[in-house]
Design a protein around this motif. Structure first.
Motif, PDB file in Angstrom:
ATOM      1  N   GLY A 153      42.015 -54.126  14.606  1.00  0.00           N
ATOM      2  CA  GLY A 153      41.922 -52.763  14.516  1.00  0.00           C
ATOM      3  C   GLY A 153      42.533 -51.854  13.686  1.00  0.00           C
ATOM      4  O   GLY A 153      43.711 -52.441  13.118  1.00  0.00           O
ATOM      5  N   SER A 154      42.273 -50.790  13.586  1.00  0.00           N
ATOM      6  CA  SER A 154      43.287 -49.967  12.725  1.00  0.00           C
ATOM      7  C   SER A 154      44.725 -49.561  13.360  1.00  0.00           C
ATOM      8  O   SER A 154      44.859 -49.941  14.684  1.00  0.00           O
ATOM      9  N   GLU A 155      45.625 -49.156  12.719  1.00  0.00           N
ATOM     10  CA  GLU A 155      46.935 -48.786  13.283  1.00  0.00           C
ATOM     11  C   GLU A 155      46.399 -47.698  14.480  1.00  0.00           C
ATOM     12  O   GLU A 155      47.407 -47.750  15.374  1.00  0.00           O
ATOM     13  N   ASN A 156      45.990 -46.836  14.220  1.00  0.00           N
ATOM     14  CA  ASN A 156      45.468 -45.812  15.239  1.00  0.00           C
ATOM     15  C   ASN A 156      44.860 -46.449  16.506  1.00  0.00           C
ATOM     16  O   ASN A 156      45.150 -46.138  17.727  1.00  0.00           O
ATOM     17  N   GLU A 157      43.988 -47.345  16.200  1.00  0.00           N
ATOM     18  CA  GLU A 157      43.141 -47.996  17.385  1.00  0.00           C
ATOM     19  C   GLU A 157      44.311 -48.912  18.094  1.00  0.00           C
ATOM     20  O   GLU A 157      44.218 -48.933  19.287  1.00  0.00           O
ATOM     21  N   ILE A 158      44.944 -49.657  17.412  1.00  0.00           N
ATOM     22  CA  ILE A 158      46.263 -50.290  17.999  1.00  0.00           C
ATOM     23  C   ILE A 158      47.280 -49.713  18.921  1.00  0.00           C
ATOM     24  O   ILE A 158      47.434 -50.097  20.217  1.00  0.00           O
ATOM     25  N   SER A 159      47.600 -48.423  18.344  1.00  0.00           N
ATOM     26  CA  SER A 159      48.339 -47.620  19.096  1.00  0.00           C
ATOM     27  C   SER A 159      47.857 -47.202  20.142  1.00  0.00           C
ATOM     28  O   SER A 159      48.315 -47.016  21.357  1.00  0.00           O
ATOM     29  N   GLU A 160      46.467 -46.777  20.342  1.00  0.00           N
ATOM     30  CA  GLU A 160      45.820 -46.100  21.553  1.00  0.00           C
ATOM     31  C   GLU A 160      45.603 -47.196  22.558  1.00  0.00           C
ATOM     32  O   GLU A 160      45.636 -47.082  23.697  1.00  0.00           O
ATOM     33  N   PHE A 161      45.250 -48.386  22.001  1.00  0.00           N
ATOM     34  CA  PHE A 161      45.018 -49.602  22.930  1.00  0.00           C
ATOM     35  C   PHE A 161      46.100 -49.811  23.909  1.00  0.00           C
ATOM     36  O   PHE A 161      46.262 -50.003  24.953  1.00  0.00           O
TER      37      PHE A 161
END
Length: 162
Positions: A72-80
């Motif tokens: 994932g992207s940084e944003n996807e990782i953070s949200e996950f």
């Protein structure tokens, strides 16, 4: 050379000097969202919540070098991490931990705390490094080592740093 000479980019894209963590006991870990060890986020967060006020910081570095388990992207990782594990400890941008493009921090950590039989390479996600309040790399923990295994040596370092 000291751990405080390194900087890294947060998952939000800001550059942070590790100097900001001087005087803190650190757990530095390479992470992944789609790994068999991903549930360790829960244990790491529990330790962080329990010991943060005593001077602990956990620094998570997503890494996609092992089985493409952090796609994932940084944003996807953070949200996950936030949605699934309530992660509040600092997360950084995706890094390589091995090879020619390895982040210099991880090259340093591997030199100071080699793995089994002196091996330098990181074998998988969720390899954890314990760093004392003076920035000395104290111990390396294997991916299979549950976060709870860090409590005893970490607690000793937190008491010494007070």
């Amino acid at each position: 050379m000291s751990i405080y000479e390194f900087s890294a980019q947060t998952i939000k894209g800001e550059t942070v000097s590790l100097e900001e963590y001087r005087g803190k006991v650190l757990v530095i870990v390479n992470t992944a969202s789609k790994c068999g060890f991903t549930p360790q986020y829960k244990g790491l967060e529990a330790i962080y919540k329990k010991y943060q006020e005593q001077g602990l910081e956990i620094l998570g570095f997503p890494c996609d070098q092992f089985g493409h388990q952090e796609p994932g992207s940084e944003n996807e990782i953070s949200e996950f991490c936030e949605i699934n594990f309530g992660v509040t400890f600092p997360l950084f941008s995706k890094v390589d931990v091995n090879g020619g493009n390895a982040h210099p921090l991880f090259t340093y950590l591997k030199d100071k705390a080699p793995g089994l039989l002196g091996s330098k390479g990181i074998k998988w996600n969720f390899t954890k490094f314990l760093v004392d309040a003076e920035g000395n790399v104290v111990q390396r923990f294997a991916p299979k080592d549950a976060p709870e295994k860090l409590i005893k040596p970490m607690s000793k370092l937190l008491k010494e740093s007070v």
